[in-house]
Design a protein around this motif. Sequence first.
Motif, short mmCIF file in Angstrom:
data_model
loop_
_atom_site.label_atom_id
_atom_site.label_comp_id
_atom_site.label_asym_id
_atom_site.label_seq_id
_atom_site.Cartn_x
_atom_site.Cartn_y
_atom_site.Cartn_z
N ILE A 1 -4.67 6.70 -2.14
CA ILE A 1 -5.58 5.57 -1.98
C ILE A 1 -6.97 6.06 -1.60
O ILE A 1 -7.99 5.54 -2.07
CB ILE A 1 -5.03 4.57 -0.95
CG1 ILE A 1 -3.72 3.95 -1.47
CG2 ILE A 1 -6.05 3.47 -0.66
CD1 ILE A 1 -3.00 3.08 -0.47
N GLY A 2 -7.02 7.10 -0.77
CA GLY A 2 -8.32 7.67 -0.41
C GLY A 2 -9.05 8.22 -1.62
O GLY A 2 -10.27 8.02 -1.77
N ALA A 3 -8.33 8.92 -2.49
CA ALA A 3 -8.95 9.46 -3.71
C ALA A 3 -9.42 8.34 -4.62
O ALA A 3 -10.50 8.42 -5.23
CB ALA A 3 -7.95 10.35 -4.44
N VAL B 1 0.81 -1.22 0.00
CA VAL B 1 0.00 0.00 0.00
C VAL B 1 0.84 1.27 0.00
O VAL B 1 0.30 2.37 0.09
CB VAL B 1 -0.97 0.01 1.20
CG1 VAL B 1 -2.01 -1.09 1.07
CG2 VAL B 1 -0.22 -0.08 2.53
N THR B 2 2.15 1.13 -0.13
CA THR B 2 2.97 2.33 -0.31
C THR B 2 2.89 2.86 -1.74
O THR B 2 3.39 3.95 -2.02
CB THR B 2 4.45 2.05 0.04
OG1 THR B 2 4.98 1.10 -0.88
CG2 THR B 2 4.58 1.52 1.46
N ASP B 3 2.23 2.10 -2.63
CA ASP B 3 2.12 2.47 -4.04
C ASP B 3 0.66 2.33 -4.48
O ASP B 3 0.13 1.21 -4.57
CB ASP B 3 3.02 1.56 -4.88
CG ASP B 3 3.06 1.95 -6.35
OD1 ASP B 3 2.21 2.75 -6.79
OD2 ASP B 3 3.94 1.44 -7.07
N VAL B 4 0.00 3.45 -4.75
CA VAL B 4 -1.41 3.42 -5.10
C VAL B 4 -1.68 2.65 -6.38
O VAL B 4 -2.76 2.06 -6.56
CB VAL B 4 -1.97 4.86 -5.20
CG1 VAL B 4 -1.36 5.60 -6.40
CG2 VAL B 4 -3.49 4.86 -5.30
N THR B 5 -0.72 2.60 -7.29
CA THR B 5 -0.95 1.88 -8.54
C THR B 5 -1.12 0.38 -8.30
O THR B 5 -1.85 -0.29 -9.03
CB THR B 5 0.21 2.11 -9.53
OG1 THR B 5 1.43 1.61 -8.97
CG2 THR B 5 0.37 3.59 -9.84
N LEU B 6 -0.45 -0.15 -7.27
CA LEU B 6 -0.61 -1.56 -6.94
C LEU B 6 -1.97 -1.83 -6.33
O LEU B 6 -2.58 -2.88 -6.56
CB LEU B 6 0.50 -1.99 -5.98
CG LEU B 6 1.93 -1.87 -6.52
CD1 LEU B 6 2.95 -2.25 -5.46
CD2 LEU B 6 2.11 -2.73 -7.77
N VAL B 7 -2.48 -0.88 -5.55
CA VAL B 7 -3.82 -1.00 -4.99
C VAL B 7 -4.85 -0.96 -6.11
O VAL B 7 -5.78 -1.78 -6.15
CB VAL B 7 -4.09 0.11 -3.96
CG1 VAL B 7 -5.52 0.04 -3.45
CG2 VAL B 7 -3.10 0.01 -2.81
N GLU B 8 -4.69 -0.03 -7.04
CA GLU B 8 -5.64 0.09 -8.15
C GLU B 8 -5.65 -1.18 -9.00
O GLU B 8 -6.71 -1.63 -9.44
CB GLU B 8 -5.29 1.31 -9.01
CG GLU B 8 -6.29 1.56 -10.12
CD GLU B 8 -6.08 2.89 -10.80
OE1 GLU B 8 -7.01 3.36 -11.49
OE2 GLU B 8 -4.99 3.47 -10.66
N ALA B 9 -4.47 -1.76 -9.21
CA ALA B 9 -4.39 -2.98 -10.01
C ALA B 9 -5.07 -4.16 -9.34
O ALA B 9 -5.49 -5.11 -10.01
CB ALA B 9 -2.92 -3.31 -10.28
#
Length: 412
Positions: A168-170, A133-141
Amino acid sequence: MEFKGFTTKLVHADRLLNQPQDGAVHQPSCNSVLFEYKRVEELVDIFQGRQAGHAYSRQSSGSIDALQNMLSHMEGGIGALTFASGMAAITTSLLSLLKQGDHLILSQFLFGNTNSFAHTLRGFGIEVSLVDVTDVTLVEAAIKPNTRAVYLETIANPVTQVADLAAIGALCAQKGILYMVDNTMTPAYLFDAKEVQASLLVGSLTKYIAGHGHVLGGAVIDTGLYDWTRFPNINPAYQSQPAHLWGLIQIKKKGLRDMGGCLTPQSAHAISVGMETLALRLARSCENAIKLANFLSNHEKVAKVYYPGLCDHPQHQLARQHFKHYGGIMSFDLKPGYDCFAFLNSLKLVLNATHLGDTRTLAIPVAHTIYYEMGAEQRSKMGISDNMIRLSLGIEDIDDIVDDFAKGLDAL
């Protein structure tokens, strides 16, 4: 009257928000399990949600309501629920809101017990993805059509990774996904969860909120930012109430009432008193932490220090962006060849204990205790070495703390 200062608000919150009888400055502990109503119609209205009141102390009481009011006020929320422990708050919330076939995104750096609970959820047919979760792109994926929530900690324990909180909130706001933030390490004095669009704040009251290592408790706080009409799992029976309350109502009914992890009135009172000095204690702990982190990072027997306040921390800029101070926990690795047990046994001031957020400075060997069950492979993925020591800085005088560590390192 609305006060400006954080501590001023907390010191006077109990008497002003809850208005105890007889001029008391604290809500007294209500030890009655049951509540009598002269007319049964009143009791029926309370059971059916048409009237505020207490039916049974497993769900609510004057003591519990008083603490919940203070917590919600502190975080700028619309309501709060309290539980017997932080883990009770976490597990109850997830089990109340998720069902078989749902998908949950969890931080891969979650504290050991929360991480362990992921396996329990999988056993109930809830799909869980562990993500960096330090990288929002990984969460989005990782998001899927059945993704219902993202759950993370602000600062991870013990390696202190800082989540990409605002991004991540956005993302969650855009997708209509519930954003659950465990802010045990960074209560309101350090971090404004509403700025990152957190939906629910979940975590332990045992640590910094109560602060003195003498009482267990947990809480869920609704920030009011999430549109519960977008959440597909709300029980139709609760949808007759205002929509902004649906989440807390379901957690209270399906979790607190049905699962029974309730906070005692005596614990609620102790926590509310501890809250008054939250900012004072946290400020001192954080001040001690940055000074000790700098000392350890320059010591010849220390391989690495994990603390967001250090400029070489991978998420230092994120921490600067979101936190008033950098927190009171850190970890460090001794260089190869040095025995972490020998070091810990040599300390005189620091306590060998598994706890955080205490007034005393605490230390523990991570791989052999709180993350032992996880196994070596998973510990390696989380960045936890066999020689890692986790610290929770207390409020002692910093010269005494540094002296204890210096003598312990010199003795190796």
